[in-house]
Motif scaffolding. Sequence first.
Motif, PDB file in Angstrom:
ATOM      1  N   SER A   1     -50.262 -78.309 -49.529  1.00 62.42           N
ATOM      2  CA  SER A   1     -51.234 -77.395 -48.922  1.00 62.42           C
ATOM      3  C   SER A   1     -52.632 -78.015 -48.904  1.00 62.42           C
ATOM      4  O   SER A   1     -53.352 -77.927 -47.908  1.00 62.42           O
ATOM      5  CB  SER A   1     -51.239 -76.070 -49.676  1.00 62.42           C
TER       6      SER A   1
ATOM      7  N   ALA B   1     -50.721 -84.129 -41.450  1.00 61.50           N
ATOM      8  CA  ALA B   1     -50.909 -82.702 -41.739  1.00 61.50           C
ATOM      9  C   ALA B   1     -49.735 -81.891 -41.183  1.00 61.50           C
ATOM     10  O   ALA B   1     -49.196 -81.013 -41.858  1.00 61.50           O
ATOM     11  CB  ALA B   1     -52.226 -82.209 -41.144  1.00 61.50           C
ATOM     12  N   TRP B   2     -49.321 -82.230 -39.941  1.00 60.28           N
ATOM     13  CA  TRP B   2     -48.158 -81.544 -39.359  1.00 60.28           C
ATOM     14  C   TRP B   2     -46.913 -81.822 -40.189  1.00 60.28           C
ATOM     15  O   TRP B   2     -46.114 -80.922 -40.463  1.00 60.28           O
ATOM     16  CB  TRP B   2     -47.922 -82.002 -37.920  1.00 60.28           C
TER      17      TRP B   2
ATOM     18  N   ILE C   1     -52.736 -80.528 -46.136  1.00 56.75           N
ATOM     19  CA  ILE C   1     -52.948 -79.944 -44.806  1.00 56.75           C
ATOM     20  C   ILE C   1     -54.430 -79.613 -44.625  1.00 56.75           C
ATOM     21  O   ILE C   1     -55.030 -79.928 -43.593  1.00 56.75           O
ATOM     22  CB  ILE C   1     -52.098 -78.659 -44.633  1.00 56.75           C
TER      23      ILE C   1
ATOM     24  N   ALA D   1     -55.942 -81.881 -41.763  1.00 57.51           N
ATOM     25  CA  ALA D   1     -56.042 -81.177 -40.490  1.00 57.51           C
ATOM     26  C   ALA D   1     -57.493 -81.076 -40.036  1.00 57.51           C
ATOM     27  O   ALA D   1     -57.778 -81.032 -38.836  1.00 57.51           O
ATOM     28  CB  ALA D   1     -55.417 -79.790 -40.604  1.00 57.51           C
TER      29      ALA D   1
ATOM     30  N   SER E   1     -46.771 -82.511 -43.307  1.00 55.15           N
ATOM     31  CA  SER E   1     -46.897 -81.747 -44.555  1.00 55.15           C
ATOM     32  C   SER E   1     -46.440 -80.309 -44.350  1.00 55.15           C
ATOM     33  O   SER E   1     -45.709 -79.747 -45.174  1.00 55.15           O
ATOM     34  CB  SER E   1     -48.350 -81.724 -45.039  1.00 55.15           C
ATOM     35  N   ALA E   2     -46.894 -79.728 -43.250  1.00 49.46           N
ATOM     36  CA  ALA E   2     -46.556 -78.331 -42.979  1.00 49.46           C
ATOM     37  C   ALA E   2     -45.047 -78.152 -42.846  1.00 49.46           C
ATOM     38  O   ALA E   2     -44.464 -77.215 -43.401  1.00 49.46           O
ATOM     39  CB  ALA E   2     -47.266 -77.856 -41.716  1.00 49.46           C
TER      40      ALA E   2
END
Lengths: 288, 258
Positions: free
Chosen positions: A240, A258-259, A243, A247, A261-262
Amino acid sequence: MSVVSAANPTYRRRRRMNKVMMAVSTLALAFGLFWLLWIIGVLLWEGAAALRPTLFTQMTPPPGGDGGLANAIYGSVLMAGAGTLIGTPIGILAGTYLAEYGQRGWLAPATRFINDVLLSAPSIVIGLFVYTVYVARVKHFSGWAGALALAIIVIPVVVRTTDDMLKLVPNSLREAAAALGAPSWKVVTMISYRAARAGIITGILLAVARIAGETAPLLFTALGNLNFTLNVNQPMQTLSLQIYVYATGPFDEWHRLAWASALVLMGLVLVISLTARWVTRQRYGRIR
Amino acid sequence: MVASANTRLRLETAHLTALFAQHRAVRDVSLLFPANTVTAIIGPSGCGKSTLLRCLNRMHELTPGASVAGEVLLDNVNIYAPDVNPVELRRRIGMVFQRPTPFPTMSIYENVAAGLKVNGRRPKPEVDNAVSRALQQAALWEEVKDRLHTSALDLSGGQQQRLCIARAVAPAPEILLLDEPTASLDPAGTQRIEELCHALKRLYTIVIVTHNMQQAARVSDYTAFMYLGSLIEVGRTDELFTKPKVEQTEAYITGRFG
């Protein structure tokens, strides 16, 4: 005769109303599903493009460099795991007290009220609290501090669901067990827990899913760390936090990570839920 | 073996009063339940018959605000004496409730074995024997012997109630308390439970609460009539129903009030 015929105006009005309400309900369902599917769709689209095996083996990269998410995944699993392990027993025991033993006196209602306040407390406040009482004293950020903040978020969720689910267990079952000569701790473990198990586990899963995605309480506690560390006394990275930092950063490589990670975060929560449900599946019927 | 051990058992109440906060639900009741007989407690709704029954195994005190005065003597020992452990007492006294209460998360087998389990671990053959013996005593064995490990909730209402009787007798209690056990059953289920009472009194001392007078007349050896918390009259069932000594009893059993 006319009472049941389709020509009866009252009956026709009810049928019309039924159709309208069914349509409204279906629309509401479609509206909710639409956003959910859109979110999952975008996440899969953008995340899958960034998915590579090296995500799980390499460290987070400096600006411009190439790298993975190994430290963030490790930190997320460790801190969410520690937070759950600390918070769940406390939550279940407190919820058990409220539902099974707290019928008389002021302690249970007061606890229930304070717990509800804690349940709705903004998570950043909990982060600040842990910063004040722990981080500021030991004078460094750490994975432990993050786990502590997450545990404080877990407790009220588990207390509330345990309390609610145990209260759904019919009292007649407790009486039947007591009449068999079961001491009260055995009534709780043999009857109440078994009957309420599915609900209590759902509560724990909700808490896990929530803390896995929490960012705010970790900002002042775990801080984040671009280097891999197994040392829980050091600042730690989570998915988290990853991100949040990447991001909002200026580099395409960061956005890509970041994507990823999500997507990994969501996959992680899904796997945890499915495993927990499978492990604790019920052989016989639930309470009715 | 169980029967001979039971023959000298005495259960009686002495000036028993049961309270919910300030309300006296049972008032100064002194009543003897002879060994290996069926005693029926009858009376209109709210007369305190269920409360009296719940005093006999100390279930009454589990209700918040409830208390008891007077004595209940089991073999001349007051079960309300401070050194009596109510949990151990309840293992000697089985109870069946108005509605069937099978444990929903347990199989038929586990339900019947539940009363043995609360007593601590036991070797499996012993539990197996106790389960089949209890199911036979409750006249349920033939119907469930091939599906002991399926959910107890799949049984019909009447079967569930007989399962509860099996669960109550599995730990080999000395006394069996039945709190309107047929209230939620159809006539066929009712008849089976009543037949069970006849069969089981050889082994246990049975106390049955009912507001069905025909049932009391059919199953019991002794009948006690309660009204407004007080014991009005007690006697042999055939005598009480044919030659009641108190006018209130006669009015109730002839249907003039209640």
